[in-house]
Scaffold this motif. Structure first.
Motif, PDB file in Angstrom:
ATOM      1  N   VAL A 109      26.394  58.387  14.652  1.00 25.38           N
ATOM      2  CA  VAL A 109      25.123  58.775  14.032  1.00 25.38           C
ATOM      3  C   VAL A 109      24.907  58.015  12.721  1.00 25.38           C
ATOM      4  O   VAL A 109      24.177  58.457  11.838  1.00 25.38           O
ATOM      5  CB  VAL A 109      25.035  60.306  13.807  1.00 25.38           C
ATOM      6  CG1 VAL A 109      24.931  61.017  15.144  1.00 25.38           C
ATOM      7  CG2 VAL A 109      26.233  60.824  13.016  1.00 25.38           C
ATOM      8  N   GLY A 129      23.110  61.688   9.445  1.00 25.99           N
ATOM      9  CA  GLY A 129      23.679  61.819  10.780  1.00 25.99           C
ATOM     10  C   GLY A 129      24.118  63.247  10.994  1.00 25.99           C
ATOM     11  O   GLY A 129      24.855  63.798  10.183  1.00 25.99           O
ATOM     12  N   ALA A 171      25.949  65.768  13.627  1.00 30.22           N
ATOM     13  CA  ALA A 171      26.772  65.682  14.833  1.00 30.22           C
ATOM     14  C   ALA A 171      27.656  66.904  14.945  1.00 30.22           C
ATOM     15  O   ALA A 171      27.750  67.735  14.041  1.00 30.22           O
ATOM     16  CB  ALA A 171      27.623  64.416  14.798  1.00 30.22           C
ATOM     17  N   ILE A 183      19.607  60.750  12.641  1.00 30.34           N
ATOM     18  CA  ILE A 183      20.127  60.548  13.994  1.00 30.34           C
ATOM     19  C   ILE A 183      20.895  61.800  14.408  1.00 30.34           C
ATOM     20  O   ILE A 183      21.790  62.252  13.683  1.00 30.34           O
ATOM     21  CB  ILE A 183      21.037  59.301  14.048  1.00 30.34           C
ATOM     22  CG1 ILE A 183      20.254  58.064  13.573  1.00 30.34           C
ATOM     23  CG2 ILE A 183      21.577  59.093  15.455  1.00 30.34           C
ATOM     24  CD1 ILE A 183      21.096  56.823  13.365  1.00 30.34           C
ATOM     25  N   ASN A 224      23.251  63.838  17.144  1.00 33.77           N
ATOM     26  CA  ASN A 224      24.158  63.745  18.286  1.00 33.77           C
ATOM     27  C   ASN A 224      24.865  65.087  18.416  1.00 33.77           C
ATOM     28  O   ASN A 224      25.989  65.271  17.970  1.00 33.77           O
ATOM     29  CB  ASN A 224      25.155  62.610  18.072  1.00 33.77           C
ATOM     30  CG  ASN A 224      25.996  62.372  19.312  1.00 33.77           C
ATOM     31  OD1 ASN A 224      25.858  63.083  20.305  1.00 33.77           O
ATOM     32  ND2 ASN A 224      26.876  61.405  19.240  1.00 33.77           N
TER      33      ASN A 224
END
Ligand SMILES: Nc1ncnc2c1ncn2[C@@H]1O[C@H](COP(=O)(O)OP(=O)(O)O)[C@@H](O)[C@H]1O
Ligand SMILES: [Mg+2]
Lengths: 411, 243
Positions: free
Chosen positions: A60, A179, A181, A210, A212
């Motif tokens: 990410v 990111g 995640a 991003i 994930n």
């Protein structure tokens, strides 16, 4: 700052909203989640994290081993902030709890771009806050490398509640990669993330998020941005991995003349994913502009792609583009583009298209010698490649990388 | 190189071509005349193997293989290439990537760049395939892809239509290159060109000409003579001409 909301007031509003159902998306029973998790130790050197976690973070856009291309780093695992650092003058990176202690003026920004009583998720974040990040570019600072911020869930069934404040002071320029995640096999979890963005006069903030997550995780971001005169806010969102459900509808308000907002979204919904996302822009100041671009693909999941631009000032311009590809018989894409003009001088438009890949295009490539699968892959890759105007090259590369990793798994 | 025997083709539930016979030897270029709607494009699409064009009778033999039932991409890989009259726009796919795809497994990036320059395509390489291209740009883009693909048999659908006088010479030159017209002997390429106006014959030498009317070949003779006769007597003349 004109209006200071005392924190007691926020608390009262939040308490009244603790049961308030969200306006959109499935309701979530918060009592089903745990609000405690083991502490994770602070790391002066984040590269000491276990390699499995670092790998998950790398997907990410968070690089902990080599931070030479980053102007700052923030890492939170579950409820614990395990690292914060800034390596360039003019940029501040802190946990939000520390920032609230450090800067009394931060109260003025707290719940200003997002209302505390929006729904049970915002209320929960106020009443039971875990932590979050504070990132600020000082006036005139040009922060070359991106600042990276990672929000990670490791604890099973945790409801992680964060509140982030990002401030780009006058004439500054800053890029942030966030990111989000979790462990790949995370069976269950909930992420509630409040993000408030303040883009001052002449400042430029590029924010790339991003995601994930894992097939068992639900995600409820609540974000708002306020953009002043000549300010630029570029927001990119990528979510291509399985996730139980994401519902978010960030809103950006252009309050200063000639403010500019661009939202770019890339979504892939595999079977089991439910994505209800979109972007809203309120063009409240003369000459402000908005562009919303969404590229969505379903390989079996459900996507609602929303978009809303309202123009209430002279000479504003907005365009909304939503294109969706259905690559599986079972997938659903529901595009809901909305425009609202409240003045004769506004110029708002949209284009939306949802469907399968045009057979004519596939055949055209096949006539050049590509197999059907190769042709399809090429068209999908092209579809996902959004040329984001104004995106700095390093970030464009980062974004392309994130998209390419997930693309490979599509075919 | 190409042999077509008793070919009938239907599309959209309608029979468009009936009993077409055609033979193109290695190194030869033939032209196909005919009024609008006579089935010229249909014939090229059927040779190329587009699934929408259903072969109901007859056979297509290419380089000794019966390709009547081969798929579109198989035919392309066997060495048939086609330029489209109205190719689709492929959003998101850059011209550069499209051209690389035409290279297949070969690797010759510099030659591609040079070809693009010669076709004045340099500025278009970073654009989406055919997106916002002018008529002339489409023709040049099609030719660039074919020059990179290097098919043994090239099918060209009205390569000169909508091209101005300056560019038609360039297009002609590139077609000659594609068909190895500079080689006096041992040519390995062949071509079939649809032309409405015949202008392309001023630039590209073709041996044989056909006139297609209502889905059947009505005339088959020297390409130049064929064009002259159409100019003189119109297509009606061809309809009553030698079978
Ligand atoms: N997909 C289709 N469905 C139905 N009719 C078609 C289709 N494609 C072509 N035709 C018809 O076939 C005939 C021949 O068309 P075409 O091959 O394009 O002619 P030409 O290229 O000679 O102008 C025309 O009558 C046209 O309308
Ligand atoms: Mg035609």
């Amino acid at each position: 700052m004109s209006k200071v909301v005392p924190s007691r007031k926020n608390r009262e509003l939040a308490e009244k909203a603790l049961e308030k159902k969200p306006a959109l998306g499935e309701d979530i029973d918060l009592s089903a989640y745990s609000s405690s998790a083991e502490e994770h130790r602070y790391q002066n050197e984040p590269s000491h994290l276990p390699s499995q976690e670092k790998e998950n973070m790398l997907k990410v856009g968070i690089t902990l081993d080599d931070r030479s291309q980053r102007a700052g780093t923030f890492v939170q695992i579950d409820r614990s902030v395990i690292h914060t650092s800034a390596s360039q003058d003019g940029v501040e990176v802190m946990s939000i709890t520390k920032a609230l202690e450090t800067y009394s003026w931060l109260e003025d920004y707290w719940w200003r771009a997002v209302s505390v009583d929006t729904d049970k998720f915002t209320a929960q974040a106020e009443v039971n806050l875990d932590n979050g990040y504070f990132i600020r570019a000082l006036p005139g600072a040009k922060v070359v490398y991106p600042v990276q911020a990672c929000l990670y869930i490791a604890h099973q069934n945790l409801a992680q509640k964060v509140h982030n404040v990002i401030i780009a002071e006058e004439d500054s320029e800053i890029h942030i990669i966030t990111g989000c995640a979790t462990k790949p096999m995370q069976a269950s979890g909930l992420h509630i993330g409040i993000s408030e963005f303040y883009i001052k006069r002449g400042a430029k903030l590029t924010f790339t998020m991003i995601h994930n997550w894992a097939p068992g995780v639900a995600v409820r971001p609540r974000s708002g941005a306020i953009i002043e005169e000549n300010g630029v806010f570029l927001s990119n969102y990528v979510c291509m991995k399985p996730v139980r459900s994401v519902q978010m509808y960030p809103v950006a308000r252009c309050v200063g003349e000639k403010a500019i907002v661009r939202f770019n979204t890339i979504l892939v919904a595999p079977p089991g994913s439910n994505l209800d996302t979109g972007s809203r822009v309120l063009l409240d100041a003369k000459g402000s502009r908005a562009e919303i671009v969404a590229r969505t693909i379903t390989t079996g999941g459900t996507i609602i792609a929303r978009g809303y631009i309202a123009g209430s000032a002279p000479d504003v311009k907005g365009h909304l583009e939503c294109r969706g590809l259905i690559l599986s018989e079972r997938g659903v894409i529901h595009a809901i583009p909305e425009l609202k003009g409240e003045l004769a001088g506004v110029d708002l438009s949209h284009e939306a298209a949802v469907g399968k890949i045009a057979e004519e295009e596939v055949e055209y490539l096949m006539a050049r010698g590509l197999t059907r699968d190769e042709a399809t892959a090429m068209i999908v890759r092209g579809f996902l490649r959004v040329d984001i105007e104004g995106l700095p090259p390093e970030l464009a590369a980062e974004l392309r990388h994130a998209v390419e990793i997930s693309e490979k798994e599509l075919f | 190189m190409l042999q077509i025997q008793g070919l009938s083709v239907e599309t959209g539930g309608k029979e468009i071509l009936r009993g077409i016979n055609l033979f193109i030897g290695t190194g030869e270029t033939h032209v196909l005349f005919g009024p609008n709607g006579s089935g010229k494009t249909t014939l090229l699409m059927a040779i190329m193997g587009f699934p929408r064009y259903k072969i109901t009778r007859g056979r297509i033999i290419f380089k000794g293989h019966d390709i009547t039932n081969a798929s579109l991409d198989e035919r392309a890989r066997l060495g048939i290439g086609m330029s489209f009259q109205r190719p689709p726009v492929v959003r998101g796919v850059k011209m550069r990537d499209m051209v690389s795809a035409c290279l297949g497994s070969r690797d010759d990036g510099t030659a591609v760049a040079q070809l693009a320059e010669r076709l004045n395509m340099g500025d278009l390489m970073d654009r989406d395939v055919n997106y916002g291209f002018s008529g002339g740009e489409i023709k040049r883009s099609e030719l660039l892809q074919l020059l990179v693909q290097e098919p043994d048999l090239t099918l060209l659908d009205e390569p000169e239509s909508g091209v101005d006088l300056v560019n038609i010479a360039l297009i002609g030159e590139m077609i000659n290159e594609l068909l190895q017209k500079n080689l006096k002997r041992n040519r390995t390429r062949a071509g079939l060109i649809i032309t409405h106006t015949g202008h392309i014959l001023d630039y590209v030498h073709a041996s044989k000409g056909y006139v297609l009317i209502d889905g059947t070949v009505r005339c088959e003779r020297d390409a130049r003579e064929c064009l002259d006769s159409i100019k003189k007597h119109g297509y009606e003349g061809c309809a009553t001409c030698l079978k």
